[in-house]
Write a protein that holds these residues in place. Structure first.
Motif, PDB file in Angstrom:
ATOM      1  N   GLY A 145       7.811 -23.713   7.461  1.00  0.00           N
ATOM      2  CA  GLY A 145       7.126 -22.865   6.402  1.00  0.00           C
ATOM      3  C   GLY A 145       5.956 -22.053   7.437  1.00  0.00           C
ATOM      4  N   ARG A 146       5.770 -22.638   8.449  1.00  0.00           N
ATOM      5  CA  ARG A 146       4.750 -21.764   9.326  1.00  0.00           C
ATOM      6  C   ARG A 146       5.386 -20.453  10.038  1.00  0.00           C
ATOM      7  NH1 ARG A 146       3.284 -25.743  12.120  1.00  0.00           N
ATOM      8  NH2 ARG A 146       4.703 -25.314  13.900  1.00  0.00           N
ATOM      9  N   GLU A 147       6.675 -20.659  10.206  1.00  0.00           N
ATOM     10  CA  GLU A 147       7.267 -19.631  10.957  1.00  0.00           C
ATOM     11  C   GLU A 147       7.925 -18.695   9.988  1.00  0.00           C
ATOM     12  OE1 GLU A 147      10.495 -22.011  12.728  1.00  0.00           O
ATOM     13  OE2 GLU A 147       9.408 -22.046  14.697  1.00  0.00           O
ATOM     14  N   THR A 148       8.171 -19.104   8.763  1.00  0.00           N
ATOM     15  CA  THR A 148       8.592 -18.028   7.543  1.00  0.00           C
ATOM     16  C   THR A 148       7.276 -17.420   7.197  1.00  0.00           C
ATOM     17  OG1 THR A 148      10.391 -19.470   6.887  1.00  0.00           O
ATOM     18  CG2 THR A 148       9.382 -17.942   5.409  1.00  0.00           C
ATOM     19  N   GLY A 149       5.901 -18.012   6.850  1.00  0.00           N
ATOM     20  CA  GLY A 149       4.954 -17.429   6.791  1.00  0.00           C
ATOM     21  C   GLY A 149       4.391 -16.318   7.704  1.00  0.00           C
ATOM     22  N   MET A 150       4.685 -16.567   9.238  1.00  0.00           N
ATOM     23  CA  MET A 150       4.304 -15.516  10.170  1.00  0.00           C
ATOM     24  C   MET A 150       5.134 -14.423   9.886  1.00  0.00           C
ATOM     25  SD  MET A 150       3.823 -18.017  13.516  1.00  0.00           S
ATOM     26  CE  MET A 150       3.576 -16.899  14.695  1.00  0.00           C
ATOM     27  N   ALA A 151       6.419 -14.427   9.686  1.00  0.00           N
ATOM     28  CA  ALA A 151       7.234 -13.544   9.667  1.00  0.00           C
ATOM     29  C   ALA A 151       7.022 -12.438   8.368  1.00  0.00           C
ATOM     30  CB  ALA A 151       8.837 -14.123   9.482  1.00  0.00           C
ATOM     31  N   VAL A 152       6.719 -13.434   7.520  1.00  0.00           N
ATOM     32  CA  VAL A 152       6.303 -12.379   5.985  1.00  0.00           C
ATOM     33  C   VAL A 152       4.903 -11.648   6.552  1.00  0.00           C
ATOM     34  CG1 VAL A 152       5.415 -12.833   3.845  1.00  0.00           C
ATOM     35  CG2 VAL A 152       7.228 -14.181   4.451  1.00  0.00           C
ATOM     36  N   GLY A 153       4.009 -12.263   7.135  1.00  0.00           N
ATOM     37  CA  GLY A 153       2.838 -11.629   7.449  1.00  0.00           C
ATOM     38  C   GLY A 153       3.460 -10.298   8.169  1.00  0.00           C
ATOM     39  N   MET A 154       4.141 -10.375   9.043  1.00  0.00           N
ATOM     40  CA  MET A 154       4.626  -9.314   9.934  1.00  0.00           C
ATOM     41  C   MET A 154       5.158  -8.436   9.362  1.00  0.00           C
ATOM     42  SD  MET A 154       6.156 -11.638  13.125  1.00  0.00           S
ATOM     43  CE  MET A 154       7.065 -10.229  13.977  1.00  0.00           C
ATOM     44  N   LEU A 155       5.932  -8.565   8.260  1.00  0.00           N
ATOM     45  CA  LEU A 155       6.596  -7.717   7.396  1.00  0.00           C
ATOM     46  C   LEU A 155       5.621  -6.795   6.522  1.00  0.00           C
ATOM     47  CD1 LEU A 155      10.122  -9.340   6.638  1.00  0.00           C
ATOM     48  CD2 LEU A 155       9.836  -7.695   8.017  1.00  0.00           C
ATOM     49  N   MET A 156       4.687  -7.613   6.012  1.00  0.00           N
ATOM     50  CA  MET A 156       3.696  -7.068   5.054  1.00  0.00           C
ATOM     51  C   MET A 156       2.906  -6.049   5.919  1.00  0.00           C
ATOM     52  SD  MET A 156       2.193 -10.544   3.316  1.00  0.00           S
ATOM     53  CE  MET A 156       0.886  -9.774   2.696  1.00  0.00           C
ATOM     54  N   GLU A 157       2.723  -6.392   7.094  1.00  0.00           N
ATOM     55  CA  GLU A 157       1.824  -5.371   7.881  1.00  0.00           C
ATOM     56  C   GLU A 157       2.663  -4.298   8.304  1.00  0.00           C
ATOM     57  OE1 GLU A 157      -0.591  -5.320  12.020  1.00  0.00           O
ATOM     58  OE2 GLU A 157       0.070  -7.327  11.378  1.00  0.00           O
ATOM     59  N   ARG A 158       3.853  -4.345   8.639  1.00  0.00           N
ATOM     60  CA  ARG A 158       4.563  -3.281   9.085  1.00  0.00           C
ATOM     61  C   ARG A 158       5.066  -2.301   8.042  1.00  0.00           C
ATOM     62  NH1 ARG A 158       8.007  -1.844  13.213  1.00  0.00           N
ATOM     63  NH2 ARG A 158       9.975  -0.705  12.765  1.00  0.00           N
ATOM     64  N   TYR A 159       5.303  -2.753   6.876  1.00  0.00           N
ATOM     65  CA  TYR A 159       5.873  -1.965   5.685  1.00  0.00           C
ATOM     66  C   TYR A 159       5.018  -1.907   4.665  1.00  0.00           C
ATOM     67  CZ  TYR A 159      10.470  -2.609   7.752  1.00  0.00           C
ATOM     68  OH  TYR A 159      11.425  -2.663   8.837  1.00  0.00           O
ATOM     69  N   ARG A 160       3.392  -2.491   4.785  1.00  0.00           N
ATOM     70  CA  ARG A 160       2.606  -2.203   3.816  1.00  0.00           C
ATOM     71  C   ARG A 160       3.199  -2.635   2.503  1.00  0.00           C
ATOM     72  NH1 ARG A 160      -0.625  -2.323   7.708  1.00  0.00           N
ATOM     73  NH2 ARG A 160      -1.133  -0.479   8.838  1.00  0.00           N
ATOM     74  N   ILE A 161       3.559  -3.775   2.460  1.00  0.00           N
ATOM     75  CA  ILE A 161       3.863  -4.516   1.162  1.00  0.00           C
ATOM     76  C   ILE A 161       3.247  -5.623   0.811  1.00  0.00           C
ATOM     77  CG2 ILE A 161       6.258  -3.112   1.112  1.00  0.00           C
ATOM     78  CD1 ILE A 161       7.637  -5.575   2.566  1.00  0.00           C
ATOM     79  N   ASP A 162       3.475  -6.190  -0.283  1.00  0.00           N
ATOM     80  CA  ASP A 162       2.738  -7.430  -0.585  1.00  0.00           C
ATOM     81  C   ASP A 162       3.658  -8.861  -0.245  1.00  0.00           C
ATOM     82  OD1 ASP A 162       4.815  -8.061  -2.496  1.00  0.00           O
ATOM     83  OD2 ASP A 162       3.349  -7.312  -4.163  1.00  0.00           O
ATOM     84  N   ARG A 163       2.992  -9.781  -0.281  1.00  0.00           N
ATOM     85  CA  ARG A 163       3.659 -11.105   0.280  1.00  0.00           C
ATOM     86  C   ARG A 163       5.214 -11.244  -0.523  1.00  0.00           C
ATOM     87  NH1 ARG A 163       2.771 -15.514   3.180  1.00  0.00           N
ATOM     88  NH2 ARG A 163       0.556 -14.489   3.561  1.00  0.00           N
ATOM     89  N   HIS A 164       5.085 -11.253  -1.760  1.00  0.00           N
ATOM     90  CA  HIS A 164       6.264 -11.340  -2.677  1.00  0.00           C
ATOM     91  C   HIS A 164       7.460 -10.448  -2.100  1.00  0.00           C
ATOM     92  CE1 HIS A 164       4.672 -14.205  -4.951  1.00  0.00           C
ATOM     93  NE2 HIS A 164       3.542 -13.780  -5.421  1.00  0.00           N
ATOM     94  N   ALA A 165       7.327  -9.235  -1.926  1.00  0.00           N
ATOM     95  CA  ALA A 165       8.188  -8.324  -1.609  1.00  0.00           C
ATOM     96  C   ALA A 165       8.580  -8.656  -0.188  1.00  0.00           C
ATOM     97  CB  ALA A 165       7.429  -6.899  -1.547  1.00  0.00           C
ATOM     98  N   ALA A 166       7.845  -8.988   0.860  1.00  0.00           N
ATOM     99  CA  ALA A 166       7.821  -9.180   2.265  1.00  0.00           C
ATOM    100  C   ALA A 166       9.020 -10.383   2.107  1.00  0.00           C
ATOM    101  CB  ALA A 166       6.610  -9.660   3.024  1.00  0.00           C
ATOM    102  N   LEU A 167       8.637 -11.472   1.468  1.00  0.00           N
ATOM    103  CA  LEU A 167       9.319 -12.797   1.369  1.00  0.00           C
ATOM    104  C   LEU A 167      10.805 -12.336   0.674  1.00  0.00           C
ATOM    105  CD1 LEU A 167       9.689 -15.807   1.626  1.00  0.00           C
ATOM    106  CD2 LEU A 167       8.791 -16.073  -0.371  1.00  0.00           C
ATOM    107  N   ARG A 168      10.576 -11.623  -0.141  1.00  0.00           N
ATOM    108  CA  ARG A 168      12.242 -10.989  -0.954  1.00  0.00           C
ATOM    109  C   ARG A 168      12.867 -10.397   0.123  1.00  0.00           C
ATOM    110  NH1 ARG A 168      10.036  -9.188  -4.939  1.00  0.00           N
ATOM    111  NH2 ARG A 168      10.001  -6.949  -4.370  1.00  0.00           N
ATOM    112  N   LEU A 169      12.191  -9.367   0.856  1.00  0.00           N
ATOM    113  CA  LEU A 169      12.912  -8.865   1.943  1.00  0.00           C
ATOM    114  C   LEU A 169      13.662  -9.612   2.968  1.00  0.00           C
ATOM    115  CD1 LEU A 169      13.804  -5.735   3.250  1.00  0.00           C
ATOM    116  CD2 LEU A 169      11.604  -5.997   4.384  1.00  0.00           C
ATOM    117  N   LEU A 170      12.913 -10.731   3.679  1.00  0.00           N
ATOM    118  CA  LEU A 170      13.503 -11.679   4.532  1.00  0.00           C
ATOM    119  C   LEU A 170      14.542 -12.543   3.932  1.00  0.00           C
ATOM    120  CD1 LEU A 170      12.536 -12.574   7.432  1.00  0.00           C
ATOM    121  CD2 LEU A 170      11.235 -14.405   6.287  1.00  0.00           C
ATOM    122  N   ARG A 171      14.387 -12.774   2.689  1.00  0.00           N
ATOM    123  CA  ARG A 171      15.351 -13.614   2.031  1.00  0.00           C
ATOM    124  C   ARG A 171      16.851 -12.746   1.977  1.00  0.00           C
ATOM    125  NH1 ARG A 171      11.892 -16.675  -2.504  1.00  0.00           N
ATOM    126  NH2 ARG A 171      11.224 -18.592  -1.352  1.00  0.00           N
TER     127      ARG A 171
END
Length: 202
Positions: A145-171
């Protein structure tokens, strides 16, 4: 007399007294258990290293020449154990409990008391192992959960998207490559660390 089957629990008996070792072995086999015998700590470790079968419980004499039962217990990774002792004084039972034993029997041992004690120790050992397995699963889940959360945060920052969108992109990426979500997250974190470590030429 119950004949031990291949599915019967395997009990490792360790005692330097051959008479006691034989007595305990006969009582356990009569109770339907399989037994593995060792007359010393060194022999027990050699058996554990070479045997294809893993005992569900070890019954160890505390006082043995060369290596005590307490010392042996410390080298048996993941095998529940109970102790035998001819000495009831000096806080031996308390010492056994502090060492993590799931049972304690005082010599001379009454075979009628041995079987219930071994069954109780097996049940306690299984309970402890289940708790340890659950703890490992929870620890892994928290790590994932911690590692997934970190990756989601990185995607949010890079693409300027919200948490749900970043998690969806990762999935979506993990699903399209038939990989586990956490494996993709770890790979993304590792890649970011490599990028951060690179120094551009001056």
């Amino acid at each position: 007399m119950n004949q031990p089957t291949d599915a019967a629990p395997l009990i490792l008996l360790v005692d330097d007294d051959a008479l006691i070792l034989g007595l305990l072995a006969r009582a356990l086999e009569a109770g339907g258990f399989r037994v593995l015998l060792a007359s010393s700590g060194a022999q027990a470790l050699a058996l554990l290293a070479s045997a294809a079968l893993r005992p569900q419980l070890a019954v160890l004499d505390i006082t043995m020449p060369g290596m005590s039962g307490l010392e042996l217990a410390g080298q048996m990774s993941g095998i529940p154990y109970m102790f035998l002792s001819a000495n009831s004084g000096g806080g031996v039972a308390e010492q056994a409990a502090a060492a993590g034993a799931v049972g304690f029997l005082l010599k001379p041992i009454d075979p009628a008391q041995l079987l219930p004690a071994v069954r109780a120790a097996l049940a306690r050992g299984a309970e402890i192992q289940n708790l340890r397995a659950e703890e490992q699963r929870l620890t892994q889940a928290l790590r994932d959960g911690r590692e997934t959360g970190m990756a989601v945060g990185m995607l949010m920052e890079r693409y300027r998207i919200d948490r749900h969108a970043a998690l969806r992109l990762l999935r979506q990426h993990a699903r399209s490559h038939q990989r586990k979500l956490n494996d993709v997250a770890v790979e993304l974190i590792d890649a970011a660390e490599i990028l951060n470590a690179l120094t551009p030429p001056r």
